[in-house]
Design an enzyme around this catalytic site. Structure first.
Site, PDB file in Angstrom:
ATOM      1  N   ASP A  81       0.506   3.997  -4.201  1.00 49.37           N
ATOM      2  CA  ASP A  81       1.132   3.324  -5.318  1.00 49.37           C
ATOM      3  C   ASP A  81       2.535   4.014  -5.390  1.00 49.37           C
ATOM      4  OD1 ASP A  81       1.297   1.354  -6.944  1.00 49.37           O
ATOM      5  OD2 ASP A  81      -0.382   1.866  -7.958  1.00 49.37           O
ATOM      6  N   ASP A 100      -0.238  -7.035  -8.395  1.00 52.55           N
ATOM      7  CA  ASP A 100      -1.180  -6.638  -9.533  1.00 52.55           C
ATOM      8  C   ASP A 100      -1.759  -7.801 -10.180  1.00 52.55           C
ATOM      9  OD1 ASP A 100      -1.054  -3.805  -9.274  1.00 52.55           O
ATOM     10  OD2 ASP A 100       0.374  -3.393 -10.556  1.00 52.55           O
TER      11      ASP A 100
END
Length: 731
Positions: free
Chosen positions: A479, A549
């Protein structure tokens, strides 16, 4: 497929069965753009470019021929300052303070195959017969500057790649102020521009607008390719749609600041260019040094946007992505993030994994919160040691418990970041990007490690190796959750500070190359707050990316549809999450959430232990169905049928290469009273095959499905969906 050079007229012709790309040396010195489009024979290519004097306001660099002006000449790699007033492809500052350069043809060579780019990701070939490469060398003897324009054309793909290498052959320093990867001039400006733009949780929405006099720029200044704009643009003929018309795609294999320009000049011609964003960029080129630009991948389609997309998909799936997982089906996973966030212990994780095992899931992924003192997002990034308060027996024990259930184990990292509240930051406060005497702006409570520095990269790699070697980890979610501010490096001198952002990317690529090569058995998935770094540069190292997301099924229609304009289904992570959805609080059925997520690398991101018995049975069927379908989903050809940007309904289908299998997905967002009857005309099937549709009686001729269509019935209420599975009757 071949590259030929006709020396009398100075014409280079790159062609394969899909396209031709033609360059001509004007006056034997200036590379001009002649043609790019459908494959054509050589014939009279020297007659294509037209010359006309445009009075004194288009100055003439060739004194003997007033019909030649760089202001009107279609060029391959234009400069500013010697009669071209349009957007330049490069600019160099000389020791005397001037920025005037003039690159002149020196020589060329034609190479079988495709050379790799030094330190940068790029498409590749596995044997030299798959491609040919043209290198055109241009020289400015006054500046001591050499530029090598590199063109590669593939045998089996409707794609050309371009990049440039600059070499300082002089005795004094040069400073690159602009170094784009390519530029193409068109003979007219009657085009639409398509781009993929949005924001966090709303990535890669399709935007289409007409070119007009002046310049349109799609760019990122965020230090990454970004949620805001993808490093891709396309020129579309006015009548072009999914299935018809000329389309030209431009995609940069790069993960940092980029700029794509489309300019219309006073003579109604268009210029398109793409490369590293010149904003806040420079590069000191000392004598003997070289600078390599990233690669631009250029795709031509004579049959609309859909054919362009499938060309990108095939190329990226097979000759950009690498490693063991390029050609392997990806596991069905469950990620604990939306189930637990930071609040978990080993028993809770094991219970979710146990529920996953019962449902047929193959991989458990432990997300954020397992390291340091990470109970929220304000601390511990950079301290990649296990939190014994949550996992008292260590990571090895948890992995063993999950493995005993029959599941593989995956782990979340954010290795490019550091929290001010961390042991790493307290020990090395200068390791983050920063500028002296300025505040250090935080995002999500974190700072960015300076990957332009070798010692920082080595330190991060050491920490990653310690964790990845401690247990049988088979998946990593990598990430990156903030964009760059105060971009500066403590290790660079003042004259090189504007190199920091690009040097960061070179360092990141070096780290990714090392780690992914050392752990080939690990499936790496990239992430940047979801889709903030969904670009071909990262796909070179990691074959899939967390698409967004935002896991809401309705929002994902636009996100995944837009992503598919360039990127293959096999590159998209797509999960079923809880309702009400955690991003937009929408309620959608488990069936619809599954149908949307199954058009990607499938998984779940919720607490599996909270399913009802009825939900468990549905999930078991979803998982079993996907396991049967995933070779088709991940390696088939995608055809878009109905766009969520144009109406209430969305539909797409995926067809196997041999046309014997297909999956068709239809989603209706809102119910309508007395709605019109809907018939879905399919694409990509063999009209001569007969297809069995699971759940239907009889055989359906392929031409019937293509031209008469498939009725859509049986939908009731909002957010409803339907899947059809087609299998060809063996002939």
């Amino acid at each position: 497929m071949s590259i030929s050079f006709e020396s009398v007229q100075g014409i280079f012709h790159l062609h394969n069965k899909h396209m031709s790309y033609v360059i001509q040396l004007i006056n034997g010195s200036y590379p001009a753009h002649v043609y790019w489009g459908r494959s054509i024979r050589s014939g009279q290519l020297g007659t294509v470019i037209q010359y006309k004097e445009r009075a004194s306001f288009s100055p003439n660099p060739v004194k003997e021929n007033r019909k030649i002006s760089f202001d009107t000449l279609p060029q391959e790699y234009p400069a500013y300052g010697t009669s071209d007033f349009r957007e330049p492809a490069y600019q160099v500052a000389l020791p005397n303070g001037s920025t005037i350069t003039e690159l002149i043809y020196d020589k060329h060579r034609i190479i079988q195959g495709k050379p790799a780019l030094d330190g940068l990701p790029s498409t590749y070939v596995e044997s030299d017969h798959e491609a040919e490469t043209l290198e055109i060398e241009l020289v400015d003897k006054v500046a001591g500057l050499r530029a090598i324009l590199t063109y590669t054309i593939f045998t089996d793909h409707a794609a050309i790649t371009r990049s440039v290498r600059f070499v300082n052959e002089g005795t004094a320093d040069l400073k690159l102020l602009r170094a784009l990867s390519m530029s193409v001039d068109y003979s007219h400006a009657d085009w639409d521009l398509l781009q993929l733009s949005g924001s966090w949780a709303r990535e890669r929405h399709i935007e289409r607008r007409a070119l007009a006099p002046g310049k349109l720029t799609v760019e990122s200044r965020r230090g990454s390719s970004s949620h805001s704009h993808n490093p891709f643009v396309a020129l579309l003929a006015k009548d072009a749609n999914e299935d018809y018309g000329d389309v030209y795609g431009f995609n940069l294999v790069y993960s940092g600041n980029f700029a794509a320009h489309a300019e219309v000049d006073p003579f109604a011609t268009a210029r398109v260019s793409i490369g590293i964003n010149p904003f806040d960029f420079s590069w000191l080129l000392e004598p003997g040094q070289q600078f390599q630009t990233p690669e631009a991948v250029m795709v031509y389609s004579g049959h609309g946007i859909g054919e362009m997309s499938r060309s990108y998909h095939r190329l990226y799936r097979t000759r950009l992505c690498r490693g063991e997982f390029r050609d392997r089906v990806r596991p069905v996973l469950v990620n604990n993030w939306e189930a637990t966030y930071f609040d978990f212990n080993a028993d809770k994780i094991e219970s979710i994994a146990q529920a996953g095992k019962e449902l047929g899931i193959e991989l458990f992924v432990l997300d954020d919160g397992w390291f340091g003192k990470r109970n929220d997002d304000t601390t511990s990034l950079g301290d990649w040691v296990v939190d014994k308060a949550k996992l008292p027996n260590g990571l090895e024990d948890l992995v063993e418990r999950v493995n005993k259930l029959g599941l593989e184990f995956g782990l979340w990292f954010e290795p490019e970041m550091v929290s001010p509240d961390s042991d790493l930051y307290r020990k090395h406060p200068d390791w983050c990007l920063h500028v002296p005497d300025r505040r250090r702006t935080e995002g999500r409570g974190q700072l960015i490690l300076d990957f332009s520095r070798e010692e920082v990269c080595n330190g991060v790699m050491s920490m990653l190796r310690n964790i990845l070697s401690s247990a049988p980890i088979t998946y990593v979610k990598w990430d990156m959750n903030r964009n760059m501010t105060e971009i500066g490096s403590a290790a660079l001198p003042p004259e090189r500070q504007r190199e920091t952002a690009h040097r960061y990317m070179l360092g990141l690529y070096r780290v990714m190359e090392a780690i992914t090569s050392e752990y080939p058995h690990i499936l790496f998935e990239s992430c940047s707050g979801g889709g903030g770094r969904f670009d071909p540069g990262i796909l070179y190292y990691m074959p899939q990316t967390w698409t967004s997301d935002n896991t809401d099924a309705v929002c994902r229609l636009k996100i995944q549809y837009g992503t598919s304009i360039v990127y293959p289904v096999s590159s998209m992570g797509s999960h079923v999450s809880a309702v009400p959805n955690h991003q937009v609080h929408r309620m959608t059925s488990l069936e619809t959430r599954g149908h949307v997520a199954m058009s990607g690398n499938f998984g779940y991101e919720l607490d599996l232990t909270k399913f009802t018995e009825e939900e468990k049975e549905l999930v078991k069927r979803q998982v079993a169905d996907y396991k049967q379908l995933r070779p088709l989903v991940q390696f088939g050809d995608m055809y878009r049928l109905l766009s969520p940007f144009e109406g209430n309904d969305t539909a797409w289908m995926i067809v196997s290469e041999d046309k014997t299998q297909a999956m068709v997905v239809f989603i209706r967002v809102l119910a309508e009273p007395y709605a019109p009857l809907k018939t879905l005309r399919l694409k990509g099937l063999n009209p001569d095959f007969d297809y069995q549709i699971e759940g239907s009686e009889g055989l359906f001729p392929g031409d019937h499905l293509l031209y008469a269509g498939l009725p859509v019935t049986g939908l009731h209420g909002d957010f409803e969906s339907k899947i059809w599975l087609l299998n060809a009757k063996q002939q």
